[in-house]
Design a protein around this motif. Structure first.
Motif, PDB file in Angstrom:
ATOM      1  N   VAL A 124       0.838  -1.188   0.000  1.00  0.00           N
ATOM      2  CA  VAL A 124       0.000   0.000   0.000  1.00  0.00           C
ATOM      3  C   VAL A 124       0.882   1.251   0.000  1.00  0.00           C
ATOM      4  O   VAL A 124       1.905   1.291   0.689  1.00  0.00           O
ATOM      5  N   ALA A 125       0.455   2.248  -0.772  1.00  0.00           N
ATOM      6  CA  ALA A 125       1.127   3.555  -0.783  1.00  0.00           C
ATOM      7  C   ALA A 125       0.100   4.624  -0.438  1.00  0.00           C
ATOM      8  O   ALA A 125      -0.995   4.645  -1.015  1.00  0.00           O
ATOM      9  N   TYR A 126       0.449   5.487   0.504  1.00  0.00           N
ATOM     10  CA  TYR A 126      -0.376   6.640   0.832  1.00  0.00           C
ATOM     11  C   TYR A 126       0.281   7.866   0.201  1.00  0.00           C
ATOM     12  O   TYR A 126       1.452   8.146   0.468  1.00  0.00           O
ATOM     13  N   ILE A 127      -0.470   8.580  -0.631  1.00  0.00           N
ATOM     14  CA  ILE A 127       0.102   9.700  -1.380  1.00  0.00           C
ATOM     15  C   ILE A 127      -0.834  10.899  -1.247  1.00  0.00           C
ATOM     16  O   ILE A 127      -2.035  10.790  -1.524  1.00  0.00           O
ATOM     17  N   TYR A 128      -0.278  12.035  -0.847  1.00  0.00           N
ATOM     18  CA  TYR A 128      -1.109  13.236  -0.750  1.00  0.00           C
ATOM     19  C   TYR A 128      -1.654  13.629  -2.109  1.00  0.00           C
ATOM     20  O   TYR A 128      -0.991  13.447  -3.138  1.00  0.00           O
ATOM     21  N   GLU A 129      -2.875  14.191  -2.092  1.00  0.00           N
ATOM     22  CA  GLU A 129      -3.576  14.530  -3.328  1.00  0.00           C
ATOM     23  C   GLU A 129      -2.782  15.496  -4.199  1.00  0.00           C
ATOM     24  O   GLU A 129      -2.892  15.464  -5.422  1.00  0.00           O
ATOM     25  N   ARG A 130      -1.936  16.317  -3.612  1.00  0.00           N
ATOM     26  CA  ARG A 130      -1.148  17.285  -4.387  1.00  0.00           C
ATOM     27  C   ARG A 130       0.031  16.647  -5.120  1.00  0.00           C
ATOM     28  O   ARG A 130       0.590  17.250  -6.021  1.00  0.00           O
ATOM     29  N   ASN A 131       0.415  15.478  -4.708  1.00  0.00           N
ATOM     30  CA  ASN A 131       1.619  14.848  -5.242  1.00  0.00           C
ATOM     31  C   ASN A 131       1.279  14.048  -6.510  1.00  0.00           C
ATOM     32  O   ASN A 131       1.267  12.817  -6.509  1.00  0.00           O
ATOM     33  N   GLN A 132       1.016  14.763  -7.570  1.00  0.00           N
ATOM     34  CA  GLN A 132       0.631  14.149  -8.844  1.00  0.00           C
ATOM     35  C   GLN A 132       1.733  13.251  -9.419  1.00  0.00           C
ATOM     36  O   GLN A 132       1.452  12.214 -10.012  1.00  0.00           O
ATOM     37  N   ALA A 133       2.983  13.660  -9.253  1.00  0.00           N
ATOM     38  CA  ALA A 133       4.093  12.868  -9.804  1.00  0.00           C
ATOM     39  C   ALA A 133       4.125  11.472  -9.184  1.00  0.00           C
ATOM     40  O   ALA A 133       4.277  10.476  -9.898  1.00  0.00           O
ATOM     41  N   SER A 134       3.978  11.374  -7.874  1.00  0.00           N
ATOM     42  CA  SER A 134       3.995  10.061  -7.223  1.00  0.00           C
ATOM     43  C   SER A 134       2.777   9.237  -7.612  1.00  0.00           C
ATOM     44  O   SER A 134       2.880   8.024  -7.824  1.00  0.00           O
ATOM     45  N   GLN A 135       1.624   9.881  -7.717  1.00  0.00           N
ATOM     46  CA  GLN A 135       0.431   9.147  -8.144  1.00  0.00           C
ATOM     47  C   GLN A 135       0.657   8.533  -9.525  1.00  0.00           C
ATOM     48  O   GLN A 135       0.337   7.365  -9.759  1.00  0.00           O
TER      49      GLN A 135
END
Length: 172
Positions: free
Chosen positions: A122-133
């Motif tokens: 599982v990865a938790y990624i903040y909504e602002r972090n488009q690159a990681s998404q």
């Protein structure tokens, strides 16, 4: 122009300060972490201590210089989650868009399949972090949902997006 030599290896104590410096770049950018101010190695001694053979911390170096890291952390200490890990990847700002995140994630994927045998990551990624998404989606992770206004960082509530991947060949 010569191509950089890329190496991925287990992190050592001598890498900790660089790992924290890379993390603090993300803190300063304000889009990728829970922290609102820089941290120190001393602040994360317990975090470093959690890593073991099943939950490794890797670094990627480019021509001998550590440029990023990947952690497979415990998802939970409860025994029901033994076959689940949380993944985090951070890349030095000056090394963005060089494919290091993609290489780290592919390396972690291979290790999970061949050596670590997690069922779920599982990865938790903040909504602002488009690159990681984008990185996780391109690497076969699926969007599993979100936790709205879950974290208060720098005085504002932020949403966490949840990405996950199931590995069908887990050893039982």
């Amino acid at each position: 122009m010569t191509k950089a030599t890329i190496n991925i290896r287990r992190a050592e104590a001598s890498d900790w300060e660089t790992i924290i410096n890379i993390f603090n770049e993300a803190v300063a950018a304000g889009i990728a972490t829970d922290e609102s101010k820089p941290i120190t190695v001393a602040d994360r001694e317990e975090w470093f201590a959690q890593f073991d053979d099943r939950h490794p911390l890797w670094v990627v170096d480019s021509d001998g210089k550590v440029s990023g890291w990947c952690a497979l952390e415990y998802f939970s200490t409860h025994p029901a989650y033994t076959d689940t890990a949380e993944i985090a990847i951070y890349i030095h700002h000056g090394a963005h868009r060089q494919g290091l995140g993609r290489r780290l994630l592919a390396f972690a994927d291979q290790q999970i399949k061949e050596e670590l045998h997690f069922k779920t990551v599982v990865a938790y990624i903040y909504e602002r972090n488009q690159a990681s998404q984008g990185l996780f989606k391109q690497s076969g992770f699926e969007y599993w949902g979100h936790l709205p206004a879950i974290a208060k960082v720098a005085g504002e509530y932020r949403e966490l997006k949840i990405y996950g991947k199931n590995y069908p060949s887990v050893r039982v």
